[in-house]
Design a protein around this motif. Structure first.
Motif, PDB file in Angstrom:
ATOM      1  N   MET A  86       0.836  -1.211   0.000  1.00  0.00           N
ATOM      2  CA  MET A  86       0.000   0.000   0.000  1.00  0.00           C
ATOM      3  C   MET A  86       0.868   1.257   0.000  1.00  0.00           C
ATOM      4  N   SER A  87       1.980   1.227   0.740  1.00  0.00           N
ATOM      5  CA  SER A  87       2.846   2.397   0.800  1.00  0.00           C
ATOM      6  C   SER A  87       3.501   2.654  -0.557  1.00  0.00           C
ATOM      7  N   LYS A  88       3.944   1.574  -1.261  1.00  0.00           N
ATOM      8  CA  LYS A  88       4.512   1.741  -2.593  1.00  0.00           C
ATOM      9  C   LYS A  88       3.469   2.285  -3.557  1.00  0.00           C
ATOM     10  N   HIS A  89       2.242   1.803  -3.416  1.00  0.00           N
ATOM     11  CA  HIS A  89       1.140   2.291  -4.259  1.00  0.00           C
ATOM     12  C   HIS A  89       0.921   3.780  -4.038  1.00  0.00           C
ATOM     13  N   LEU A  90       0.957   4.221  -2.789  1.00  0.00           N
ATOM     14  CA  LEU A  90       0.754   5.638  -2.465  1.00  0.00           C
ATOM     15  C   LEU A  90       1.909   6.484  -2.967  1.00  0.00           C
ATOM     16  N   ILE A  91       3.142   5.998  -2.783  1.00  0.00           N
ATOM     17  CA  ILE A  91       4.322   6.750  -3.230  1.00  0.00           C
ATOM     18  C   ILE A  91       4.299   6.914  -4.747  1.00  0.00           C
ATOM     19  N   SER A  92       3.898   5.857  -5.457  1.00  0.00           N
ATOM     20  CA  SER A  92       3.816   5.930  -6.907  1.00  0.00           C
ATOM     21  C   SER A  92       2.815   6.985  -7.355  1.00  0.00           C
ATOM     22  N   HIS A  93       1.668   7.035  -6.696  1.00  0.00           N
ATOM     23  CA  HIS A  93       0.649   8.023  -7.073  1.00  0.00           C
ATOM     24  C   HIS A  93       1.081   9.433  -6.701  1.00  0.00           C
ATOM     25  N   LEU A  94       1.771   9.591  -5.603  1.00  0.00           N
ATOM     26  CA  LEU A  94       2.271  10.921  -5.235  1.00  0.00           C
ATOM     27  C   LEU A  94       3.296  11.412  -6.254  1.00  0.00           C
ATOM     28  N   PHE A  95       4.162  10.512  -6.714  1.00  0.00           N
ATOM     29  CA  PHE A  95       5.151  10.878  -7.731  1.00  0.00           C
ATOM     30  C   PHE A  95       4.451  11.298  -9.024  1.00  0.00           C
ATOM     31  N   GLN A  96       3.433  10.549  -9.425  1.00  0.00           N
ATOM     32  CA  GLN A  96       2.672  10.903 -10.625  1.00  0.00           C
ATOM     33  C   GLN A  96       1.954  12.241 -10.448  1.00  0.00           C
ATOM     34  N   SER A  97       1.504  12.525  -9.231  1.00  0.00           N
ATOM     35  CA  SER A  97       0.821  13.794  -8.966  1.00  0.00           C
ATOM     36  C   SER A  97       1.779  14.970  -9.129  1.00  0.00           C
ATOM     37  N   VAL A  98       3.000  14.812  -8.641  1.00  0.00           N
ATOM     38  CA  VAL A  98       3.996  15.880  -8.788  1.00  0.00           C
ATOM     39  C   VAL A  98       4.315  16.110 -10.257  1.00  0.00           C
ATOM     40  N   LEU A  99       4.462  15.040 -11.024  1.00  0.00           N
ATOM     41  CA  LEU A  99       4.726  15.168 -12.459  1.00  0.00           C
ATOM     42  C   LEU A  99       3.570  15.873 -13.178  1.00  0.00           C
ATOM     43  N   THR A 100       2.347  15.561 -12.770  1.00  0.00           N
ATOM     44  CA  THR A 100       1.182  16.196 -13.391  1.00  0.00           C
ATOM     45  C   THR A 100       1.146  17.689 -13.085  1.00  0.00           C
ATOM     46  N   LEU A 101       1.459  18.052 -11.851  1.00  0.00           N
ATOM     47  CA  LEU A 101       1.511  19.473 -11.492  1.00  0.00           C
ATOM     48  C   LEU A 101       2.586  20.202 -12.290  1.00  0.00           C
ATOM     49  N   TRP A 102       3.741  19.556 -12.431  1.00  0.00           N
ATOM     50  CA  TRP A 102       4.817  20.162 -13.220  1.00  0.00           C
ATOM     51  C   TRP A 102       4.386  20.353 -14.672  1.00  0.00           C
ATOM     52  N   ALA A 103       3.713  19.350 -15.244  1.00  0.00           N
ATOM     53  CA  ALA A 103       3.250  19.456 -16.623  1.00  0.00           C
ATOM     54  C   ALA A 103       2.212  20.566 -16.771  1.00  0.00           C
ATOM     55  N   ALA A 104       1.311  20.680 -15.804  1.00  0.00           N
ATOM     56  CA  ALA A 104       0.285  21.737 -15.858  1.00  0.00           C
ATOM     57  C   ALA A 104       0.931  23.114 -15.797  1.00  0.00           C
ATOM     58  N   PHE A 105       1.925  23.278 -14.922  1.00  0.00           N
ATOM     59  CA  PHE A 105       2.614  24.566 -14.824  1.00  0.00           C
ATOM     60  C   PHE A 105       3.355  24.886 -16.117  1.00  0.00           C
ATOM     61  N   THR A 106       4.035  23.886 -16.686  1.00  0.00           N
ATOM     62  CA  THR A 106       4.822  24.116 -17.899  1.00  0.00           C
ATOM     63  C   THR A 106       3.938  24.520 -19.060  1.00  0.00           C
ATOM     64  N   ILE A 107       2.824  23.820 -19.244  1.00  0.00           N
ATOM     65  CA  ILE A 107       1.912  24.152 -20.344  1.00  0.00           C
ATOM     66  C   ILE A 107       1.330  25.548 -20.154  1.00  0.00           C
ATOM     67  N   ALA A 108       0.925  25.877 -18.923  1.00  0.00           N
ATOM     68  CA  ALA A 108       0.376  27.206 -18.657  1.00  0.00           C
ATOM     69  C   ALA A 108       1.429  28.289 -18.891  1.00  0.00           C
ATOM     70  N   PHE A 109       2.663  28.031 -18.490  1.00  0.00           N
ATOM     71  CA  PHE A 109       3.741  29.011 -18.675  1.00  0.00           C
ATOM     72  C   PHE A 109       3.976  29.276 -20.156  1.00  0.00           C
ATOM     73  N   VAL A 110       4.059  28.211 -20.957  1.00  0.00           N
ATOM     74  CA  VAL A 110       4.335  28.367 -22.387  1.00  0.00           C
ATOM     75  C   VAL A 110       3.201  29.121 -23.077  1.00  0.00           C
ATOM     76  N   LEU A 111       1.960  28.760 -22.782  1.00  0.00           N
ATOM     77  CA  LEU A 111       0.826  29.407 -23.436  1.00  0.00           C
ATOM     78  C   LEU A 111       0.700  30.872 -23.041  1.00  0.00           C
ATOM     79  N   LEU A 112       0.926  31.170 -21.770  1.00  0.00           N
ATOM     80  CA  LEU A 112       0.773  32.553 -21.309  1.00  0.00           C
ATOM     81  C   LEU A 112       1.900  33.443 -21.807  1.00  0.00           C
ATOM     82  N   GLN A 113       3.072  32.865 -22.038  1.00  0.00           N
ATOM     83  CA  GLN A 113       4.166  33.668 -22.570  1.00  0.00           C
ATOM     84  C   GLN A 113       3.924  34.079 -24.017  1.00  0.00           C
ATOM     85  N   ALA A 114       3.027  33.377 -24.695  1.00  0.00           N
ATOM     86  CA  ALA A 114       2.724  33.716 -26.089  1.00  0.00           C
ATOM     87  C   ALA A 114       1.812  34.928 -26.201  1.00  0.00           C
TER      88      ALA A 114
END
Length: 314
Positions: free
Chosen positions: A1-29
């Motif tokens: 269960m702990s490995k399952h939670l850690i995996s999802h937390l890692f994916q959540s951080v990656l998703t937040l990073w992707a959301a920030f990157t896409i928003a940054f690129v679009l807003l800079q245009a």
């Protein structure tokens, strides 16, 4: 269960990073910036040199790579930046406008769940084929209704023609009735569709046939054998729909003139307040990720088969 939670937390951080990157690129245009919009075409009387100095203060003239890493580091340390238009930290602006949106989204989500459950289980309980067909057709009708159009229709009928709920200066809770209905109806459609399919599929399973052969009533079978198996797959759709619910809440707030992230987003777009827009994207993504993480963690609790499967993994 702990490995399952850690995996999802890692994916959540990656998703937040992707959301920030896409928003940054679009807003800079976007052409121009918030400093020019606020100070150049206003009565502040600033010289071009003073405006350039303000741009340097707010970091507008930084190279893109430097601005990206500076804002990325600030986001992950909890610093959402500074709103040029409001003259306040973005965290303070968001803290003022986020609670009304979360309240509306929560009410709309609750109403959508109640409406979807009512349509799905009423279609399973009814003995009339014509009523069952009508209930099966309702989700297709609901999903095709745009939120803004439904809001305008509700205002026209309920407020103007029937005079039941005032449009101008309604009470706090009274003013949330129509926006909640406008938000709940389209969101309830996919949930109801999945529930109806799951109920019909579960009714054909062998253990349901055995329970009926033993003399169990239709209501008892639905409650003890069908409900739990039918609701579980719906959790995933409910979690995915929460992101759409936040977007619908922004549109609904604009239609009904409510304060919240809707009006804040509109003002930030008009004024190119990119710090506020990036914060709205990050917070919306974080809420969406959190809801889906909770749903994913609930699955093993509600379905023992998944818990046994996770424990059996090496």
């Amino acid at each position: 269960m702990s490995k399952h939670l850690i995996s999802h937390l890692f994916q959540s951080v990656l998703t937040l990073w992707a959301a920030f990157t896409i928003a940054f690129v679009l807003l800079q245009a976007l052409p121009g910036d918030a400093v020019l919009i606020k100070f150049l075409a206003s009565d502040f009387g600033l010289t071009p040199e003073q405006i350039t100095e303000l741009q340097q203060t707010y970091g507008v003239n930084l190279p893109l790579w430097q601005k990206y890493f500076h804002e990325l580091g600030a986001i992950f340390t909890g610093n959402l930046g500074f709103s040029v238009q409001a003259g306040l930290p973005v965290s303070q602006v968001i803290a003022t406008n986020l609670p009304p949106t979360l309240l509306l989204a929560s009410l709309g989500f609750t109403a959508a769940i109640v409406l979807a459950l009512s349509v799905a289980f009423l279609s399973a309980f009814t003995c009339f084929s014509w009523l069952r067909q009508a209930l099966h057709a309702l989700p297709s009708l609901f999903v095709s209704v745009p939120v803004f159009w439904l809001g305008i229709v509700l205002i026209q009928i309920v407020s103007f023609q029937l005079g039941l709920i005032p449009v101008i200066n309604p009470g706090h809770w009274e003013g949330l009735i129509l926006p909640t209905i406008a938000l709940a109806i389209p969101i309830s459609a996919p949930i109801a569709q999945i529930l109806i399919r799951n109920i019909e599929a579960t009714l054909l399973l062998p253990h349901v046939a055995v329970a009926r052969a033993k003399g169990a009533s239709h209501v008892w079978v639905l409650w003890h054998h069908v409900a739990r198996n039918a609701v579980l797959p719906t959790l995933t759709m409910a979690g995915l729909l929460f992101g759409e619910l936040l977007a619908g809440a922004v549109v609904t707030e604009t239609v009904f003139g409510l304060s919240g992230l809707g009006s804040l987003t509109q003002q930030a777009v008009n004024n190119q307040d990119t710090a506020v827009l990036k914060a709205i994207v990050i917070i919306s993504a974080a809420i969406f990720i959190t809801i889906n993480l909770i749903v994913d963690l609930l699955y093993p609790i509600l379905d023992p088969r998944l818990r046994v499967a996770q424990e059996a993994r090496p």
